[in-house]
Design a protein around this motif. Structure first.
Motif, PDB file in Angstrom:
ATOM      1  N   LEU A   1       0.837  -1.201   0.000  1.00 15.00           N
ATOM      2  CA  LEU A   1       0.000   0.000   0.000  1.00 15.00           C
ATOM      3  C   LEU A   1       0.869   1.247   0.000  1.00 15.00           C
ATOM      4  N   PHE A   2       1.875   1.238   0.864  1.00 11.36           N
ATOM      5  CA  PHE A   2       2.819   2.337   1.003  1.00 11.36           C
ATOM      6  C   PHE A   2       3.426   2.646  -0.377  1.00 11.36           C
ATOM      7  N   GLY A   3       3.943   1.597  -1.027  1.00 12.29           N
ATOM      8  CA  GLY A   3       4.603   1.788  -2.321  1.00 12.29           C
ATOM      9  C   GLY A   3       3.617   2.231  -3.391  1.00 12.29           C
TER      10      GLY A   3
ATOM     11  N   GLN B   1       9.183  -6.148   3.685  1.00  9.35           N
ATOM     12  CA  GLN B   1       8.440  -4.883   3.625  1.00  9.35           C
ATOM     13  C   GLN B   1       9.008  -3.990   2.514  1.00  9.35           C
ATOM     14  N   GLN B   2      10.356  -3.844   2.476  1.00  6.30           N
ATOM     15  CA  GLN B   2      10.950  -2.982   1.431  1.00  6.30           C
ATOM     16  C   GLN B   2      10.689  -3.564   0.039  1.00  6.30           C
ATOM     17  N   LEU B   3      10.765  -4.912  -0.043  1.00  4.52           N
ATOM     18  CA  LEU B   3      10.498  -5.537  -1.343  1.00  4.52           C
ATOM     19  C   LEU B   3       9.064  -5.214  -1.779  1.00  4.52           C
ATOM     20  N   MET B   4       8.146  -5.297  -0.828  1.00  2.00           N
ATOM     21  CA  MET B   4       6.748  -5.004  -1.149  1.00  2.00           C
ATOM     22  C   MET B   4       6.562  -3.524  -1.506  1.00  2.00           C
ATOM     23  N   ILE B   5       7.330  -2.638  -0.859  1.00  2.78           N
ATOM     24  CA  ILE B   5       7.236  -1.210  -1.217  1.00  2.78           C
ATOM     25  C   ILE B   5       7.575  -1.055  -2.700  1.00  2.78           C
ATOM     26  N   THR B   6       8.682  -1.697  -3.100  1.00  2.00           N
ATOM     27  CA  THR B   6       9.102  -1.522  -4.497  1.00  2.00           C
ATOM     28  C   THR B   6       8.096  -2.190  -5.453  1.00  2.00           C
ATOM     29  N   ILE B   7       7.516  -3.321  -5.013  1.00  2.00           N
ATOM     30  CA  ILE B   7       6.510  -3.978  -5.856  1.00  2.00           C
ATOM     31  C   ILE B   7       5.264  -3.088  -5.947  1.00  2.00           C
ATOM     32  N   GLY B   8       4.935  -2.426  -4.819  1.00  2.00           N
ATOM     33  CA  GLY B   8       3.788  -1.510  -4.818  1.00  2.00           C
ATOM     34  C   GLY B   8       4.011  -0.363  -5.795  1.00  2.00           C
ATOM     35  N   ILE B   9       5.238   0.175  -5.805  1.00  2.00           N
ATOM     36  CA  ILE B   9       5.549   1.270  -6.731  1.00  2.00           C
ATOM     37  C   ILE B   9       5.388   0.782  -8.177  1.00  2.00           C
ATOM     38  N   LEU B  10       5.922  -0.431  -8.433  1.00  2.00           N
ATOM     39  CA  LEU B  10       5.831  -0.985  -9.794  1.00  2.00           C
ATOM     40  C   LEU B  10       4.371  -1.210 -10.181  1.00  2.00           C
TER      41      LEU B  10
ATOM     42  N   ILE C   1      19.000  11.432   4.942  1.00  4.70           N
ATOM     43  CA  ILE C   1      19.823  11.162   3.755  1.00  4.70           C
ATOM     44  C   ILE C   1      19.046  10.364   2.712  1.00  4.70           C
ATOM     45  N   GLN C   2      18.290   9.350   3.192  1.00  6.42           N
ATOM     46  CA  GLN C   2      17.561   8.508   2.234  1.00  6.42           C
ATOM     47  C   GLN C   2      16.659   9.365   1.344  1.00  6.42           C
ATOM     48  N   GLN C   3      16.144  10.455   1.931  1.00  6.89           N
ATOM     49  CA  GLN C   3      15.221  11.288   1.164  1.00  6.89           C
ATOM     50  C   GLN C   3      15.921  12.402   0.380  1.00  6.89           C
ATOM     51  N   VAL C   4      16.901  13.089   1.037  1.00  9.20           N
ATOM     52  CA  VAL C   4      17.514  14.200   0.296  1.00  9.20           C
ATOM     53  C   VAL C   4      18.445  13.694  -0.808  1.00  9.20           C
TER      54      VAL C   4
ATOM     55  N   GLY D   1      17.294  12.224  -3.022  1.00  4.47           N
ATOM     56  CA  GLY D   1      16.450  12.542  -4.177  1.00  4.47           C
ATOM     57  C   GLY D   1      15.669  11.390  -4.773  1.00  4.47           C
ATOM     58  N   ILE D   2      15.670  10.231  -4.105  1.00  3.49           N
ATOM     59  CA  ILE D   2      15.026   9.068  -4.737  1.00  3.49           C
ATOM     60  C   ILE D   2      13.595   9.344  -5.148  1.00  3.49           C
ATOM     61  N   ASN D   3      12.874  10.042  -4.272  1.00  2.75           N
ATOM     62  CA  ASN D   3      11.454  10.215  -4.599  1.00  2.75           C
ATOM     63  C   ASN D   3      11.202  11.268  -5.664  1.00  2.75           C
TER      64      ASN D   3
ATOM     65  N   VAL E   1      13.522  -2.093 -12.311  1.00  2.00           N
ATOM     66  CA  VAL E   1      14.902  -2.090 -11.815  1.00  2.00           C
ATOM     67  C   VAL E   1      14.913  -1.945 -10.289  1.00  2.00           C
ATOM     68  N   ASN E   2      14.026  -1.128  -9.770  1.00  2.00           N
ATOM     69  CA  ASN E   2      13.945  -0.931  -8.319  1.00  2.00           C
ATOM     70  C   ASN E   2      13.636  -2.251  -7.604  1.00  2.00           C
ATOM     71  N   VAL E   3      12.688  -3.026  -8.156  1.00  2.00           N
ATOM     72  CA  VAL E   3      12.340  -4.316  -7.537  1.00  2.00           C
ATOM     73  C   VAL E   3      13.525  -5.292  -7.649  1.00  2.00           C
TER      74      VAL E   3
ATOM     75  N   LEU F   1      20.639   2.601   0.020  1.00  2.00           N
ATOM     76  CA  LEU F   1      19.830   3.378   0.963  1.00  2.00           C
ATOM     77  C   LEU F   1      18.405   2.851   1.125  1.00  2.00           C
ATOM     78  N   GLY F   2      17.837   2.280   0.046  1.00  2.31           N
ATOM     79  CA  GLY F   2      16.454   1.802   0.123  1.00  2.31           C
ATOM     80  C   GLY F   2      16.267   0.804   1.249  1.00  2.31           C
ATOM     81  N   PRO F   3      16.801  -0.412   1.061  1.00  6.25           N
ATOM     82  CA  PRO F   3      16.562  -1.409   2.105  1.00  6.25           C
ATOM     83  C   PRO F   3      17.447  -1.248   3.342  1.00  6.25           C
TER      84      PRO F   3
ATOM     85  N   ALA G   1      11.349  14.576   5.708  1.00  7.00           N
ATOM     86  CA  ALA G   1      12.300  14.941   4.656  1.00  7.00           C
ATOM     87  C   ALA G   1      11.704  14.631   3.279  1.00  7.00           C
ATOM     88  N   ASN G   2      10.976  13.526   3.198  1.00  5.31           N
ATOM     89  CA  ASN G   2      10.286  13.151   1.962  1.00  5.31           C
ATOM     90  C   ASN G   2       9.337  14.289   1.552  1.00  5.31           C
ATOM     91  N   PHE G   3       8.608  14.819   2.541  1.00  5.84           N
ATOM     92  CA  PHE G   3       7.662  15.917   2.309  1.00  5.84           C
ATOM     93  C   PHE G   3       8.380  17.141   1.743  1.00  5.84           C
TER      94      PHE G   3
END
Ligand code: BGC
Length: 476
Positions: A31-33, A149-158, A267-270, A272-274, A304-306, A371-373, A402-404
């Motif tokens: 859901l998050f992704g 959880q991180q894997l599912m985030i990337t699958i959610g994004i995809l 750092i994970q956010q600045v 620039g990933i998002n 590629v992210n997944v 940085l992702g996982p 930071a994401n915001f």
């Protein structure tokens, strides 16, 4: 044994129920992704309905993050009060309603309102998923299952990117963005149905003195009736843990871990990933790809992210956290340098589209192995047990905050500085991230959580203001 081998071999030792629980809990990550990814394609068409300025585009994108900050800040407390299972169900319900609310929004104000509502469910999901996994997983595969959880985030994004592609530009006479945002109701329903059949976390039951229920759940999870010792252990640990609160985070010996957790969160956010996750189609569209081609290019970014997240799972217990982080941030710096160059050098304008796409994909690949996982893994490892929950919550809120800020400022930044300089600025942040990681982040591979905690205490004794390199206290 590395995480992947552990997962494969552990099947023989642990009941399949453990995996079922982890898989369903990790749907929170889906859901998050999904929510993070879906806005990228939707923006292209929302813009046609409501005519958005770059600032308003930022507001639409980042409103979900305001809700997520609220959800992450309150999720831990709500989960303690109402239970993990009920909170997950409530989160799925909010997500479901929010998806319809967004899809039916008659004005931009309503859309922003529903994005904030949906965001609270996203923030809760970012807390409750890992919580449920870590509380039911046997300790030897806890880290591995946590990666789900991180894997599912990337699958959610995809999934979101694919949905964007399927519904663009319109479907059954209704503009595509409404379908895209509505589709979130589907994974929300799957999460609700799955969670309905889940038991409450045994740990929560014990803390609420529902010992008989805890015993029956634990026996199912562990596949044995011999669970009294574990119940006693959990009771003891939860008594110690209760002592930890926000003020304990500032104790001098904990401070270095706090700096690392909050530092990596930001750092994970600045890095620039998002900006890429949210704005890839907009960026590709701006440099000449049409809407559909931009969304297809973005699906490539999602794949590629997944895939690289899977590679990270295979590598993290072989090469360690530090090398992945260092190689990742170095690679991201270089990729952002090339990305910026593509925009700055006029002579490259003919090939700029492909250079942009290739460096964007390279950048995401380096992020996905580092940085992702690794950020989410490290914040579950570096804090002393007593304050782990609180400290993870704080790091999460900083991460959403930071994401915001990045989401809100990125498009106006591009308008002001141009793409080239903006990407170089993000590249500068990645370089700083590299230096921070090199100087501060310890290697935790192969160390038990207790050893990591002991290292932390020891380094505080060695000298609170010593600038010692972290390996010196973490070498085996
Ligand atoms: C981050 C998200 C990001 C995602 C990309 C997560 O670890 O917290 O902000 O969108 O990775 O894969």
């Amino acid at each position: 044994m590395n995480i992947a081998d552990r997962l494969l071999n552990a099947e023989r030792e642990h009941s399949t129920f453990v995996y079922v629980i982890a898989a369903i809990a990790a749907l929170n990550g889906l859901l998050f992704g999904f929510d993070i990814g879906v806005i990228s394609g939707a923006l292209l068409y929302i813009d046609q309905t409501f005519t958005l300025s770059p600032f308003l585009e930022g507001v639409v994108t980042s409103s979900v993050l305001v809700g997520a900050m609220i959800g992450a800040a309150t999720g831990g407390k709500l989960a303690d009060r109402f239970g993990r299972r009920r909170l997950t169900l409530a989160g799925a319900a909010v997500f479901f309603v929010g998806s319809f609310g967004m899809a039916l929004s008659p004005t931009i104000e309503w859309l922003v309102f529903w994005r904030v509502v949906e965001g609270t469910a996203v923030g809760v999901a970012s807390i409750v998923g890992p919580l449920l996994i870590s509380e039911t997983a046997p300790s030897d595969i806890r880290g591995a299952l946590g990666f789900l959880q991180q894997l599912m985030i990337t699958i959610g994004i995809l999934l979101a990117y694919v949905v964007n592609y399927a519904f663009a530009p319109e479907f059954l006479g209704i503009t595509g963005w409404r379908w895209m945002l509505w589709f979130g109701a589907v994974p929300a329903t799957v999460l609700a149905i799955g969670t309905y059949f889940l038991p409450e976390s045994p740990r929560w039951l014990i803390e609420h003195d529902r010992i008989e229920e805890a015993k029956s759940v634990l026996s199912r999870i562990r596949d044995t009736d011999d669970v009294d010792d574990e119940i006693d252990n959990v009771r003891e640990v939860s008594e110690i843990e209760e002592k930890g609160g926000l003020s304990d985070l500032l104790e001098p010996w904990v401070r270095p871990a706090l700096v690392i957790g909050v530092g990596l969160a930001v750092i994970q956010q600045v890095s620039g990933i998002n900006t890429v996750i949210y704005y890839a189609p907009t960026i590709l569209n701006n440099i000449g790809f049409n809407e559909i081609a931009s969304i297809v290019g973005t699906v490539g970014v999602g794949v590629v992210n997944v895939l690289l997240t899977v590679v990270a799972i295979l590598l993290v217990d072989r090469v360690g956290r530090r090398p992945l982080l260092l190689v990742g941030t170095a690679g991201m710096t270089v990729m952002l340098g090339i990305l910026g160059l593509g925009f700055v050098l006029p002579g490259l304008s003919g090939v700029v589209g492909y250079v942009t796409l290739a460096s964007m994909i390279g950048y995401v690949a380096f992020y996905a192995i580092s940085l992702g996982p690794v950020f989410w893994l490290l914040i579950s490892e570096i804090y002393p047990l007593r304050i782990r929950g609180t400290a993870e919550g704080v790091a999460s809120v900083f991460n959403w905050g930071a994401n915001f800020l990045v989401a809100l400022t990125f498009l106006p930044l591009i308008n002001r500085l141009g793409e080239g300089l903006s990407f170089w600025l993000l590249g500068g942040f990645c370089l700083l991230a590299f230096v921070f990681i090199y100087a501060r982040v310890p290697e935790t591979m192969g160390r038990s959580l207790e050893e990591i905690e002991a290292d932390l205490r020891e380094s505080a004794i060695v000298g609170s203001d010593s600038e010692e390199r972290p390996e010196s206290v973490t070498n085996d």
